[in-house]
Design an enzyme around this catalytic site. Structure first.
Site, PDB file in Angstrom:
ATOM      1  N   LYS B  33      27.740  11.094  -1.845  1.00 15.30           N
ATOM      2  CA  LYS B  33      26.307  11.037  -1.133  1.00 15.30           C
ATOM      3  C   LYS B  33      25.569  12.128  -2.171  1.00 15.30           C
ATOM      4  O   LYS B  33      26.229  13.062  -2.751  1.00 15.30           O
ATOM      5  CB  LYS B  33      26.464  11.676   0.158  1.00 15.30           C
ATOM      6  N   SER B 110      22.579   9.396   8.124  1.00 13.22           N
ATOM      7  CA  SER B 110      22.123   9.594   6.929  1.00 13.22           C
ATOM      8  C   SER B 110      22.488   9.266   5.558  1.00 13.22           C
ATOM      9  O   SER B 110      22.000   9.000   4.741  1.00 13.22           O
ATOM     10  CB  SER B 110      21.488  11.098   6.866  1.00 13.22           C
ATOM     11  N   SER B 134      25.972  11.604  10.724  1.00 19.17           N
ATOM     12  CA  SER B 134      25.447  11.067   9.489  1.00 19.17           C
ATOM     13  C   SER B 134      26.599   9.898   8.701  1.00 19.17           C
ATOM     14  O   SER B 134      26.314   9.573   7.763  1.00 19.17           O
ATOM     15  CB  SER B 134      24.866  11.802   8.483  1.00 19.17           C
TER      16      SER B 134
END
Lengths: 93, 429
Positions: B33, B110, B134
């Protein structure tokens, strides 16, 4: 609404965040809705309850105090705002 | 692995690379990420304010993956600093990724880029991060596995913080075996993160164990008002487990159902607003020319032009909730509420091995529907994931079978009981 706009201006100033007039208008309206919803927390009785700064009790463990190579000078590679091996900022006054 | 249209959509940086043939992670490629630092590779948490920032070091998780033969192929797109549930709050100039299952729909967030990359790439694992859901949320919306470990099990050294007391680095994968072997590599104490002190277990060693005799609690407050397709997926999963000898019982998470959203958002926004204070445009990332001006003016200008809409909203709300006169009513109150909510989970675990409910109450929405939601309606959709995150409890989202669009079923276990999630997850493959 004027009071809310002033509150947004004050908060933005504290947060060092420039906002346009349109943004101030938009955020001041939303702030009321969100804060009203968050006020639900006031219903919950918390007298005598400890605060949880972490999800469980953490006994912080510190590493051995061994001298290493500082990264300070390398970090200057990441900016153009520098002079003679130091950061060059704008004026303080 | 070649660069394709899809990798371009889900990755902010893509590096060509083939899996290595040595180490515990041989044969797998990895993405991170965009809020996890990879040395020399642009790392910006999908925010314009960190444009061009190339870290001088690897995060501990990156170092450990490299050490076991994991081939790193890039950074994945996310909601800016993790501020979102759909991956539509990407920073200025960054396109939100589309759900690989249905391009009209969002990936969830996210960690949206991570979940989508795992869905389309074979033998690929993505290292993601969860503050309030997330990892589980995008895993559910994209139909893959999302494992969020106990707070403090995986080092946060090298993570661009959203909220220090909530952030957890975890794994998104296609199968439980890959999740277990990756967790075995990245977990365990680290001298560079003083909250990471736990010793890891041999998670792979639990593969193949039976779920027979396990007791699962179902919180009645968390299975109401679901989309019918989500409910169907949940019930199908329950039936499979029942046939394998799992016992079910009702548990109550009434206080979490009522108060976890405001508690979570107050704490997360307070911590986020302090964490984001360091992005000033001076030392790294996006910058502008310094005019003949006071430094407050320079910082405010740079921050005003480079933070996206949701980042600004959270900075404002978090700064407000910490201001004199409001702090007791919001921040301190939320920290006390958190204690009550953690205790409610702990009470439930006295009677069960894990808690089960859907990961998200809805199917992945279309971009059009997601756009219609107000910020508050958006926050409310996180109801099923924020409780476990506030309490730092390990949880896993596993795809349900036979649904028209991806549905995730979430299992939550007590602190450091990740092995129970691995056993449950594997039994559903």
């Amino acid at each position: 609404m004027g009071g809310n706009k002033d509150l947004i201006r004050k908060t933005a100033r504290l947060a060092r965040l420039h906002l346009t007039e349109e943004e101030i208008e938009k955020y001041s309206e939303e702030l009321v809705e969100v804060l009203e919803a968050f006020s639900k927390l006031q219903e919950l009785g918390t007298s005598g309850v400890e605060r949880s700064l972490h999800p469980y009790k953490i006994s912080a463990k510190l590493r051995e105090d061994v001298p290493g190579k500082p990264s300070g000078r390398d970090a200057l590679k990441l900016t153009k705002h520098k002079k003679d091996g130091y950061y060059k900022s704008s004026k303080l006054q | 692995m070649k660069k394709t249209k899809e990798t371009e959509e889900y990755f902010s940086v893509f590096i060509d690379g083939k899996p290595e043939s040595k180490g515990k992670l041989k044969g797998l490629t990895f993405s991170f990420k965009d809020n996890i630092c990879v040395k020399g590779i642009e790392t910006k948490a999908s925010s314009k304010i960190l444009e061009g920032y190339k870290p001088l070091f690897d995060a501990t998780a990156v170092e450990r993956i490299r050490g076991e033969g994991g081939q790193i192929i890039g950074k994945t797109i996310q909601d800016e600093f993790g501020f979102g549930s759909f991956c539509t709050n990407t920073g200025i100039g960054i396109k939100p990724p589309k759900n690989p299952v249905d391009k009209e729909r969002v990936t969830g967030g996210s960690s949206g880029g991570s979940a989508a990359a795992v869905k389309v790439l074979d033998n690929h694992v993505s290292i993601a991060e969860s503050t309030g859901g997330s990892i589980a949320n995008p895993a559910a919306f994209c139909g893959v596995i999302g494992l969020t470990p106990t707070y403090g099990l995986v080092s946060r050294h090298g993570l661009l913080d959203y909220a220090n007391s909530l952030d957890k680095i975890g794994v998104i994968s296609r199968n439980i075996k890959d999740a277990a072997r990756t967790l075995s590599v990245i977990a365990g104490s680290d001298g560079k993160d003083m909250t990471c002190t736990a010793e890891k277990k041999d998670y792979e060693g639990y593969l193949g164990e039976s779920v027979k005799g396990m007791t699962i609690g179902i919180p009645k407050e968390y299975v109401r008002g679901l989309d019918p397709e989500v409910e169907k997926g949940f019930l199908v999963t329950r039936k499979i487990l029942e046939k394998k000898g799992v016992r079910f019982k009702d548990v109550s998470l009434r206080k979490n159902a009522e108060y976890s959203i405001p508690t979570y958002y107050v704490i997360a926004m307070c911590e986020a607003s302090t964490n984001l204070a360091k992005y000033s445009g001076l030392r790294y990332g996006y910058t502008e020319e310094i005019e003949n001006e006071h430094y407050d003016n320079f910082y405010s200008r740079v921050r005003g032009s480079a933070f996206g809409e949701e980042a600004k909203r959270r900075i404002l709300l978090g700064t407000f909730a910490r201001m004199t006169g409001y702090r007791d009513a919001y921040y301190d109150k939320a920290l006390k509420a958190r204690t009550i909510l953690i205790n409610e989970y702990k009470e439930a675990f006295k009677d069960c091995d894990a808690i089960m409910h859907p990961t998200m109450p809805i199917l992945p929405p279309t971009f059009e529907d997601a756009k219609k939601l107000t910020p508050l309606q958006n926050y409310m959709l996180d109801l099923l994931t924020v409780g476990a995150n506030l309490a730092g409890l390990p949880h896993i989202s596993v795809p349900a079978k036979n649904t028209k669009l991806p549905v995730g079923v979430m299992f939550t276990a007590d602190h450091f009981d990740e092995e129970k999630l691995i056993i449950l997850g594997e039994s559903l493959e």
